[in-house]
Design a protein around this motif. Sequence first.
Motif, PDB file in Angstrom:
ATOM      1  N   TYR A 151      22.911   5.837  28.760  1.00  0.00           N
ATOM      2  CA  TYR A 151      22.319   6.541  29.901  1.00  0.00           C
ATOM      3  C   TYR A 151      23.434   7.359  30.525  1.00  0.00           C
ATOM      4  N   THR A 152      23.110   8.581  30.922  1.00  0.00           N
ATOM      5  CA  THR A 152      24.168   9.540  31.254  1.00  0.00           C
ATOM      6  C   THR A 152      24.959   9.142  32.493  1.00  0.00           C
ATOM      7  N   ARG A 153      24.348   8.317  33.372  1.00  0.00           N
ATOM      8  CA  ARG A 153      25.066   7.936  34.599  1.00  0.00           C
ATOM      9  C   ARG A 153      25.991   6.749  34.391  1.00  0.00           C
ATOM     10  N   CYS A 154      26.080   6.250  33.167  1.00  0.00           N
ATOM     11  CA  CYS A 154      26.869   5.036  32.900  1.00  0.00           C
ATOM     12  C   CYS A 154      28.287   5.164  33.462  1.00  0.00           C
ATOM     13  N   PRO A 155      28.682   4.234  34.327  1.00  0.00           N
ATOM     14  CA  PRO A 155      30.007   4.340  34.933  1.00  0.00           C
ATOM     15  C   PRO A 155      31.093   3.588  34.165  1.00  0.00           C
ATOM     16  N   LEU A 156      30.745   2.913  33.093  1.00  0.00           N
ATOM     17  CA  LEU A 156      31.729   2.061  32.426  1.00  0.00           C
ATOM     18  C   LEU A 156      32.343   2.767  31.218  1.00  0.00           C
ATOM     19  N   PRO A 157      33.625   3.149  31.333  1.00  0.00           N
ATOM     20  CA  PRO A 157      34.256   3.943  30.272  1.00  0.00           C
ATOM     21  C   PRO A 157      34.144   3.304  28.896  1.00  0.00           C
ATOM     22  N   THR A 158      34.106   1.983  28.815  1.00  0.00           N
ATOM     23  CA  THR A 158      34.091   1.343  27.498  1.00  0.00           C
ATOM     24  C   THR A 158      32.684   1.219  26.938  1.00  0.00           C
ATOM     25  N   PHE A 159      31.678   1.684  27.682  1.00  0.00           N
ATOM     26  CA  PHE A 159      30.317   1.606  27.172  1.00  0.00           C
ATOM     27  C   PHE A 159      29.835   3.008  26.766  1.00  0.00           C
ATOM     28  N   CYS A 160      28.899   3.597  27.507  1.00  0.00           N
ATOM     29  CA  CYS A 160      28.316   4.867  27.043  1.00  0.00           C
ATOM     30  C   CYS A 160      29.339   5.978  26.809  1.00  0.00           C
ATOM     31  N   PRO A 161      30.275   6.200  27.735  1.00  0.00           N
ATOM     32  CA  PRO A 161      31.232   7.280  27.466  1.00  0.00           C
ATOM     33  C   PRO A 161      32.007   7.058  26.166  1.00  0.00           C
ATOM     34  N   ARG A 162      32.314   5.793  25.855  1.00  0.00           N
ATOM     35  CA  ARG A 162      33.010   5.520  24.595  1.00  0.00           C
ATOM     36  C   ARG A 162      32.107   5.847  23.409  1.00  0.00           C
ATOM     37  N   LEU A 163      30.847   5.432  23.500  1.00  0.00           N
ATOM     38  CA  LEU A 163      29.909   5.734  22.417  1.00  0.00           C
ATOM     39  C   LEU A 163      29.838   7.235  22.170  1.00  0.00           C
ATOM     40  N   SER A 164      29.672   8.000  23.253  1.00  0.00           N
ATOM     41  CA  SER A 164      29.513   9.443  23.095  1.00  0.00           C
ATOM     42  C   SER A 164      30.803  10.103  22.625  1.00  0.00           C
ATOM     43  N   THR A 165      31.931   9.613  23.095  1.00  0.00           N
ATOM     44  CA  THR A 165      33.213  10.164  22.654  1.00  0.00           C
ATOM     45  C   THR A 165      33.411   9.921  21.165  1.00  0.00           C
ATOM     46  N   GLU A 166      33.120   8.712  20.721  1.00  0.00           N
ATOM     47  CA  GLU A 166      33.308   8.401  19.302  1.00  0.00           C
ATOM     48  C   GLU A 166      32.289   9.165  18.442  1.00  0.00           C
ATOM     49  N   PHE A 167      31.072   9.302  18.952  1.00  0.00           N
ATOM     50  CA  PHE A 167      30.079  10.109  18.223  1.00  0.00           C
ATOM     51  C   PHE A 167      30.548  11.564  18.116  1.00  0.00           C
ATOM     52  N   SER A 168      31.171  12.061  19.168  1.00  0.00           N
ATOM     53  CA  SER A 168      31.618  13.459  19.111  1.00  0.00           C
ATOM     54  C   SER A 168      32.728  13.627  18.077  1.00  0.00           C
ATOM     55  N   LYS A 169      33.565  12.596  17.934  1.00  0.00           N
ATOM     56  CA  LYS A 169      34.621  12.678  16.899  1.00  0.00           C
ATOM     57  C   LYS A 169      33.989  12.649  15.515  1.00  0.00           C
ATOM     58  N   ILE A 170      32.977  11.805  15.330  1.00  0.00           N
ATOM     59  CA  ILE A 170      32.283  11.743  14.040  1.00  0.00           C
ATOM     60  C   ILE A 170      31.632  13.098  13.750  1.00  0.00           C
ATOM     61  N   HIS A 171      30.991  13.653  14.774  1.00  0.00           N
ATOM     62  CA  HIS A 171      30.355  14.973  14.643  1.00  0.00           C
ATOM     63  C   HIS A 171      31.374  16.019  14.191  1.00  0.00           C
ATOM     64  N   GLU A 172      32.526  16.022  14.827  1.00  0.00           N
ATOM     65  CA  GLU A 172      33.546  17.021  14.487  1.00  0.00           C
ATOM     66  C   GLU A 172      34.114  16.786  13.091  1.00  0.00           C
ATOM     67  N   ASP A 173      34.297  15.515  12.730  1.00  0.00           N
ATOM     68  CA  ASP A 173      34.792  15.209  11.382  1.00  0.00           C
ATOM     69  C   ASP A 173      33.803  15.679  10.320  1.00  0.00           C
ATOM     70  N   LEU A 174      32.532  15.400  10.552  1.00  0.00           N
ATOM     71  CA  LEU A 174      31.512  15.762   9.561  1.00  0.00           C
ATOM     72  C   LEU A 174      31.416  17.282   9.397  1.00  0.00           C
ATOM     73  N   ALA A 175      31.651  17.983  10.512  1.00  0.00           N
ATOM     74  CA  ALA A 175      31.552  19.447  10.459  1.00  0.00           C
ATOM     75  C   ALA A 175      32.571  20.038   9.486  1.00  0.00           C
ATOM     76  N   LYS A 176      33.618  19.248   9.194  1.00  0.00           N
ATOM     77  CA  LYS A 176      34.638  19.740   8.251  1.00  0.00           C
ATOM     78  C   LYS A 176      34.193  19.567   6.805  1.00  0.00           C
ATOM     79  N   THR A 177      33.111  18.819   6.587  1.00  0.00           N
ATOM     80  CA  THR A 177      32.591  18.596   5.228  1.00  0.00           C
ATOM     81  C   THR A 177      31.139  19.080   5.209  1.00  0.00           C
ATOM     82  N   PRO A 178      30.935  20.360   4.899  1.00  0.00           N
ATOM     83  CA  PRO A 178      29.584  20.933   5.028  1.00  0.00           C
ATOM     84  C   PRO A 178      28.501  20.133   4.307  1.00  0.00           C
TER      85      PRO A 178
END
Length: 288
Positions: A151-178
């Motif tokens: 949920y976007t209002r999540c205040p706990l850095p180790t929960f939702c923000p961590r999930l989204s940050t790690e997903f964004s890294k996966i997204h960026e990694d995958l973009a390097k392999t079309p």
Amino acid sequence: MITRTNVCVPAMVVAVLAAASACKPRTREFKLHGQVVQSDAAKNTVVVKHNDIPGFMPGMTMPYKVKDRSGLLALAPGDVMDARVVVLRDGSDYWLDNIRITDSSARKGATPSHTLKAGERVPDLELINQDGKKFHLSDLKGKAVLVTFIYTRCPLPTFCPRLSTEFSKIHEDLAKTPGDYARTHLLTISFDPDYDTPSVLRKYGMAYLRDDASGFSHWDFATTSPDDLHLLSEAFGLIYIEEDNQISHSMNIVLISPDGTVVKSWPFEWTKAELEDALRTAARSKHG
Ligand SMILES: [Cu+2]
């Protein structure tokens, strides 16, 4: 705070300092009172939304190791519990023991829900993405899909923000392999549909896509109707408890194969590398 007081009376003054530290108890103990968000018997952990623990930490939702096997096995999400927090004096470790359930009336799953296992088909629910566009999980068939809940209002850095940050890294990694990018999809589903409207999700998603809206073609930020959300959370083992404008929740990641069945789910512990490997492997496993 409860601290053991050991009384040391060194015979010689020169020994006072050394003796004092030697006689200090190795651990400190605190009382925890809170509500169970998620318990994992296999990993000996429980996620508790707990009150302030004076001298140790403010009220928050976080995971604890448990050294009280029978106490842990008795716990279910929603239970209100008391426990003792034992903290090593050097701060290197801490755990719970002496678990006692004080109220089980809010216990979830009186009718046990069915959490999907590997190989089982994912329900084909309707979702609404960050552009207000309706789609079904089945629309993603042919791709390996990594799903998580936030949920976007999540205040706990180790929960939702961590999930989204790690997903964004996966997204960026995958973009390097079309090839892999084309055969994979990321899906972040909000369990706070009242607040997380498509426009809120779009703004949230843009932050994790470094303001590159083209990324939405590979990573949807979606919400769903409350009924469907309930079904999805059961299927994927997600637990969320709304309270005082915050939502205590478990962290769940599920990998869906290109044929629409569950490959694997991570209820609690995972690494970005592990997720990315599994996603690439699932994407390559299916030869159309
Ligand atoms: Cu969160």
